[in-house]
Design a protein around this motif. Sequence first.
Motif, PDB file in Angstrom:
ATOM      1  N   LEU B 120       0.833  -1.205   0.000  1.00 27.90           N
ATOM      2  CA  LEU B 120       0.000   0.000   0.000  1.00 27.90           C
ATOM      3  C   LEU B 120       0.866   1.253   0.000  1.00 27.90           C
ATOM      4  CD1 LEU B 120      -2.892   1.280   0.566  1.00 27.90           C
ATOM      5  CD2 LEU B 120      -2.254   1.229   2.947  1.00 27.90           C
ATOM      6  N   ALA B 121       1.912   1.234   0.820  1.00 20.03           N
ATOM      7  CA  ALA B 121       2.779   2.406   0.918  1.00 20.03           C
ATOM      8  C   ALA B 121       3.537   2.646  -0.388  1.00 20.03           C
ATOM      9  CB  ALA B 121       3.766   2.224   2.073  1.00 20.03           C
TER      10      ALA B 121
ATOM     11  N   ARG C 220     -13.698  11.244   3.292  1.00 16.59           N
ATOM     12  CA  ARG C 220     -12.455  10.503   3.120  1.00 16.59           C
ATOM     13  C   ARG C 220     -11.329  10.986   4.042  1.00 16.59           C
ATOM     14  NH1 ARG C 220     -14.391   7.363  -0.289  1.00 16.59           N
ATOM     15  NH2 ARG C 220     -15.286   7.975  -2.278  1.00 16.59           N
ATOM     16  N   ILE C 221     -11.650  11.860   4.987  1.00 19.58           N
ATOM     17  CA  ILE C 221     -10.596  12.499   5.758  1.00 19.58           C
ATOM     18  C   ILE C 221      -9.841  11.515   6.645  1.00 19.58           C
ATOM     19  CG2 ILE C 221     -11.913  13.176   7.816  1.00 19.58           C
ATOM     20  CD1 ILE C 221      -9.497  15.396   5.863  1.00 19.58           C
ATOM     21  N   GLY C 222     -10.517  10.445   7.073  1.00 20.47           N
ATOM     22  CA  GLY C 222      -9.872   9.483   7.966  1.00 20.47           C
ATOM     23  C   GLY C 222      -8.598   8.907   7.375  1.00 20.47           C
ATOM     24  N   ASN C 223      -8.594   8.707   6.041  1.00 17.17           N
ATOM     25  CA  ASN C 223      -7.419   8.141   5.389  1.00 17.17           C
ATOM     26  C   ASN C 223      -6.189   9.007   5.582  1.00 17.17           C
ATOM     27  OD1 ASN C 223      -8.693   5.922   4.397  1.00 17.17           O
ATOM     28  ND2 ASN C 223      -9.444   7.021   2.613  1.00 17.17           N
ATOM     29  N   ALA C 224      -6.405  10.318   5.610  1.00 13.26           N
ATOM     30  CA  ALA C 224      -5.278  11.225   5.754  1.00 13.26           C
ATOM     31  C   ALA C 224      -4.566  10.976   7.075  1.00 13.26           C
ATOM     32  CB  ALA C 224      -5.744  12.671   5.662  1.00 13.26           C
ATOM     33  N   PHE C 225      -5.327  10.546   8.074  1.00 23.92           N
ATOM     34  CA  PHE C 225      -4.721  10.333   9.385  1.00 23.92           C
ATOM     35  C   PHE C 225      -4.257   8.907   9.587  1.00 23.92           C
ATOM     36  CE2 PHE C 225      -7.120  14.154  10.023  1.00 23.92           C
ATOM     37  CZ  PHE C 225      -6.275  14.909  10.804  1.00 23.92           C
ATOM     38  N   VAL C 226      -5.010   7.970   9.009  1.00 19.52           N
ATOM     39  CA  VAL C 226      -4.764   6.598   9.400  1.00 19.52           C
ATOM     40  C   VAL C 226      -3.478   6.058   8.784  1.00 19.52           C
ATOM     41  CG1 VAL C 226      -5.951   5.203   7.676  1.00 19.52           C
ATOM     42  CG2 VAL C 226      -6.040   4.575  10.077  1.00 19.52           C
ATOM     43  N   LEU C 227      -3.108   6.549   7.598  1.00 25.76           N
ATOM     44  CA  LEU C 227      -1.851   6.085   7.021  1.00 25.76           C
ATOM     45  C   LEU C 227      -0.684   6.556   7.867  1.00 25.76           C
ATOM     46  CD1 LEU C 227      -2.655   6.429   3.249  1.00 25.76           C
ATOM     47  CD2 LEU C 227      -2.228   4.344   4.518  1.00 25.76           C
ATOM     48  N   VAL C 228      -0.808   7.757   8.420  1.00 28.12           N
ATOM     49  CA  VAL C 228       0.205   8.230   9.357  1.00 28.12           C
ATOM     50  C   VAL C 228       0.203   7.354  10.597  1.00 28.12           C
ATOM     51  CG1 VAL C 228       0.981  10.179  10.714  1.00 28.12           C
ATOM     52  CG2 VAL C 228      -0.091  10.563   8.526  1.00 28.12           C
ATOM     53  N   ALA C 229      -0.993   6.985  11.036  1.00 31.97           N
ATOM     54  CA  ALA C 229      -1.085   6.152  12.234  1.00 31.97           C
ATOM     55  C   ALA C 229      -0.415   4.797  12.008  1.00 31.97           C
ATOM     56  CB  ALA C 229      -2.545   5.969  12.643  1.00 31.97           C
ATOM     57  N   PHE C 230      -0.597   4.222  10.814  1.00 35.04           N
ATOM     58  CA  PHE C 230       0.089   2.973  10.492  1.00 35.04           C
ATOM     59  C   PHE C 230       1.602   3.153  10.624  1.00 35.04           C
ATOM     60  CE2 PHE C 230      -3.588   1.413   7.743  1.00 35.04           C
ATOM     61  CZ  PHE C 230      -3.948   0.434   8.640  1.00 35.04           C
ATOM     62  N   THR C 231       2.076   4.256  10.053  1.00 38.48           N
ATOM     63  CA  THR C 231       3.509   4.543  10.114  1.00 38.48           C
ATOM     64  C   THR C 231       3.989   4.595  11.553  1.00 38.48           C
ATOM     65  OG1 THR C 231       3.157   5.889   8.161  1.00 38.48           O
ATOM     66  CG2 THR C 231       5.264   6.133   9.260  1.00 38.48           C
ATOM     67  N   ILE C 232       3.213   5.288  12.381  1.00 41.54           N
ATOM     68  CA  ILE C 232       3.603   5.450  13.777  1.00 41.54           C
ATOM     69  C   ILE C 232       3.634   4.113  14.497  1.00 41.54           C
ATOM     70  CG2 ILE C 232       2.778   6.362  15.986  1.00 41.54           C
ATOM     71  CD1 ILE C 232       1.682   8.738  14.206  1.00 41.54           C
ATOM     72  N   VAL C 233       2.613   3.304  14.242  1.00 43.17           N
ATOM     73  CA  VAL C 233       2.513   2.015  14.915  1.00 43.17           C
ATOM     74  C   VAL C 233       3.699   1.130  14.536  1.00 43.17           C
ATOM     75  CG1 VAL C 233       1.172  -0.105  15.007  1.00 43.17           C
ATOM     76  CG2 VAL C 233       0.036   2.094  15.222  1.00 43.17           C
ATOM     77  N   VAL C 234       4.051   1.159  13.262  1.00 42.58           N
ATOM     78  CA  VAL C 234       5.174   0.362  12.809  1.00 42.58           C
ATOM     79  C   VAL C 234       6.479   0.893  13.402  1.00 42.58           C
ATOM     80  CG1 VAL C 234       6.550  -0.185  10.789  1.00 42.58           C
ATOM     81  CG2 VAL C 234       4.103  -0.455  10.706  1.00 42.58           C
ATOM     82  N   LEU C 273       7.936   7.170   3.113  1.00 46.23           N
ATOM     83  CA  LEU C 273       9.276   6.623   2.969  1.00 46.23           C
ATOM     84  C   LEU C 273       9.792   6.098   4.302  1.00 46.23           C
ATOM     85  CD1 LEU C 273      10.885   9.037   0.364  1.00 46.23           C
ATOM     86  CD2 LEU C 273      10.168   6.671   0.053  1.00 46.23           C
ATOM     87  N   ILE C 274       9.538   6.852   5.364  1.00 43.58           N
ATOM     88  CA  ILE C 274       9.911   6.369   6.696  1.00 43.58           C
ATOM     89  C   ILE C 274       9.252   5.018   6.939  1.00 43.58           C
ATOM     90  CG2 ILE C 274       9.658   6.745   9.187  1.00 43.58           C
ATOM     91  CD1 ILE C 274       9.705   9.680   8.746  1.00 43.58           C
ATOM     92  N   PHE C 275       7.978   4.976   6.607  1.00 40.29           N
ATOM     93  CA  PHE C 275       7.174   3.775   6.801  1.00 40.29           C
ATOM     94  C   PHE C 275       7.803   2.575   6.097  1.00 40.29           C
ATOM     95  CE2 PHE C 275       3.290   1.388   5.366  1.00 40.29           C
ATOM     96  CZ  PHE C 275       2.928   0.913   6.614  1.00 40.29           C
TER      97      PHE C 275
END
Lengths: 305, 321, 291
Positions: B120-121, C220-234, C273-275
């Motif tokens: 996805l990323a 669709r605003i949730g997506n803007a936050f949740v991908l960041v949240a995935f990154t943070i969790v990882v 990219l960090i993700f």
Amino acid sequence: MQSEGVVAIVGGYASAICLATTQAAARYDLPYVVDVGVTDAIVNRGLKNTFRFGPGFGTVTQQAMDNLTKINEAAGKPAKTVMLVHEDGLFGAGLAKLLQAELPKRGFEVLDTLPHPTPARDMTNIALQIKAKNPDILIPSSYYGEFVLLARTMQQQKIKPKAIYAVLNGAASNFRFVKEFPEAAQFVMDCNHWHDPRKPAAEALRKSLEAQGKFWTYNIPMNYSAVLLLADALERAASTDRAKVTEALASSTFADHLMPYGPTKFVNGQNTGAAPVNTQVQGSDIKVIFPAEFSNAKVVFPVPA
Amino acid sequence: MRQERLSLVLSVGLLAGLAVVPLVTAANTVLNFLVFAMILALAAHGWNLLAGYAGQFSFGHAAFFGVGAYGGALLQMRAGINPWVAFLGGIMLAGIVGAVIGALSFRADLRGSYFSLVTLAFAEVLRILVNATPATGGAAGLLIPLDVRFANFQFASRAAFYWIALALVALVTLLMLVIENTRFGAYLTAIRENEDAARALGVDVFAEKIKAMTLSAAITGAAGGLYAQYFLYLDANIGFGPWISIEALVAPIIGGLGTAAGPLVGALALQMLGEMSKTVAGRIPGIDLVLFGLLLVLVIAFMRRGVVGQLQRLAMARGGA
Amino acid sequence: MMFSPEIVMAAVLNGVMTGSVYALIALGLTLVYGVLHIINFAHGAMLTAAMFAVFVGHAVFRIDPYAMIAVVAPLFFALGYALQRWVIGPAAHGSESNVLLVTLGLSIMIENALLAGFRSDTRSIDVPYAFSSLDLGFTFLSVPRLVAFGVSIAVAFLLWLLLARTDAGKAIRAVAKEPTGAELVGIRVEHVFAVTFGLGAACVAVAACLLMPTFYVSPRIGNAFVLVAFTIVVLGGMGSIPGAVLGALFVGVVESLSGLFFNESLAQLGVFLIFILVLLLRPRGLFGAKA
């Protein structure tokens, strides 16, 4: 659509959609009247079926720059520096590129150009950079949500440029913005599509919509006018033959629309009379401040601190 | 009846039926609908090879759809390569990108949800890059010039284009049926069922997964290339947006995960469902997608192998097996 | 490009404020992962739904967004509980890929149901304190964002207390570590899973209340936050609560500074990219959380 006996299409709005659909329609010589799409590629591709009723990027930017120069000169040239903020899609990025080229020619220095994505999670950084560079004029080209966010963040950070001068902005000539955030919206200028306030039909349409509790937006009279334009062409073609309708559109002189364009005249698919106007939020209303022939308010510039 | 036999019968029947449609009707709405279904079926086949057969659930197949579409378009527009050749070039590029992403992810031993997230990323990174790069048309996207000639992969009749798309779907279906009976297919199944056990049995898991990913990406890339030639317009959201990642995944699951007929059945079902919901619910945006989502949940909850699996059960019940 | 230290400090502070809300969203995600070992793909859609709930509460019933915490947090806890207990759990048949697909299906449903109901317009609410700010000399600190920071940190602390110091927390930890063993000693695993999922949902509900005074909502605003949240969790290590908080603050600051020095569009790219890099190089997370 082609097989269902469609004779012509009126539509547009999002420029990317326009680009694709006009080309699809061109395969079947289906006449296509674009009401709002501003990307100039819509009419620059030589598609014989495509007619754009409203003005494009090029015209709007020229007009916007002319009027900005006039406003600045009339006030004794208080503004010299500009900063651009734009969304990074087709609309914002395209506009910023044009403005970057045009502004220096008119004696404005572009301090910086800041793109942002849609949706943006936070506009604070952009506000901080505006604060750091302290431009006289801010030109934002964003969609509704992000512009409102920016205007609110600027109010929060007490950043007050001499003017916020929007070009084709999604919020600056939107009554919802004015009603919901009157302070952030105050004195924001926009160069955009707007109906002709001298035309009784336009004002009547606006009143009837507002009576239903709906917000008046510029695409309503645009779309309405484009439909009238096509109806007129159909009548003159006296036929549903696509070629005849296309021909009738090409030779249209239709003047009974709601926009301040004068009689319609298409050259290479572009309505040559189409032009934007300048508006400014004053109190709880959106006033026309340019062109002078039908403005209903005087411009407030620089914005009182 | 075994699933492979059923898939073969179903695919042959469907493809034959679909092939004669343009002889029966010239209605452009019908052909348009079917062309789109074929593009979707192709993208779904690519996803199904990787997820259905090899058990690697990508959430970013848009990356390959986009590379196939943009690759083909850029090769003809910027390098002046013949559109047919450019189409093949786009497919190859998609395969290469698939191999690279696969090598990186599998080297890091990303499995399950981790693999889904990283794909996805990658798709999102490509979307942002393509949107910001002038060479790929930036936010304005790419318009392939309208020049209707056979040599240009552009046709005056929709039927011609449709038959080409259909032929590609037939070819890929055949490929899947062949793979099922090869050692490669057996390896993929082993990896899907238990990766560590497969490795213990001497399967080169890494190499087989990369092969699957490359082929999967190339097939989905072909779908992107077809899309570009049909609509002649691309932007970053069309090419790399989440919509195609989702549709390429929902279609095979509904049709039948890990079956050769699943992607086509699912793509047709999805398209029909979309049209039907538009007729029933009118122009309310999003209603069709609510249905897709619901269907996805229901199929996973109640019919693990989708429509094909269900048909197989019926056939078995009737056969008394 | 050089900025004065005031501006850089303001950007860092802003990053910390933004990061604290990310933390709250990431907490829900990481908690669910830590206990159920599943990725809830519908997390972003749940955030959007909660934001619309706050919007409706304000627009229709004139309830203050902060007061809405008392309404939406329990409501979303119940919704989350029900979703896991009666939809996700049974539908997934215990397979990881099924969970991903079911939650993906749910997120498509929720998002598009909101689109059908509210259309794609962006909506925001206006509260009297939206523009109140503290003058720190070098910048104005927005009061609603300071409140968001405080509440987020408090929620993270409470969550940690709950897990570390209560019987319920003990049960959750037992299930996270050894579901079969926990079942043997009489813990109702399905119930604990659902409670955990409910807690995750309650976290995004609180985040929604904290966001709405200064932000806007669209389907669709949730997506803007949740991908960041995935990154943070990882980044923080999947399942680690302190990792999620630290990761969130880190991402908030990195994003803010890269937005300042490069631009906002590329800052988005930086997060992805960090993700990818963390996943490829240190899939167990940067902050040394255990697997």
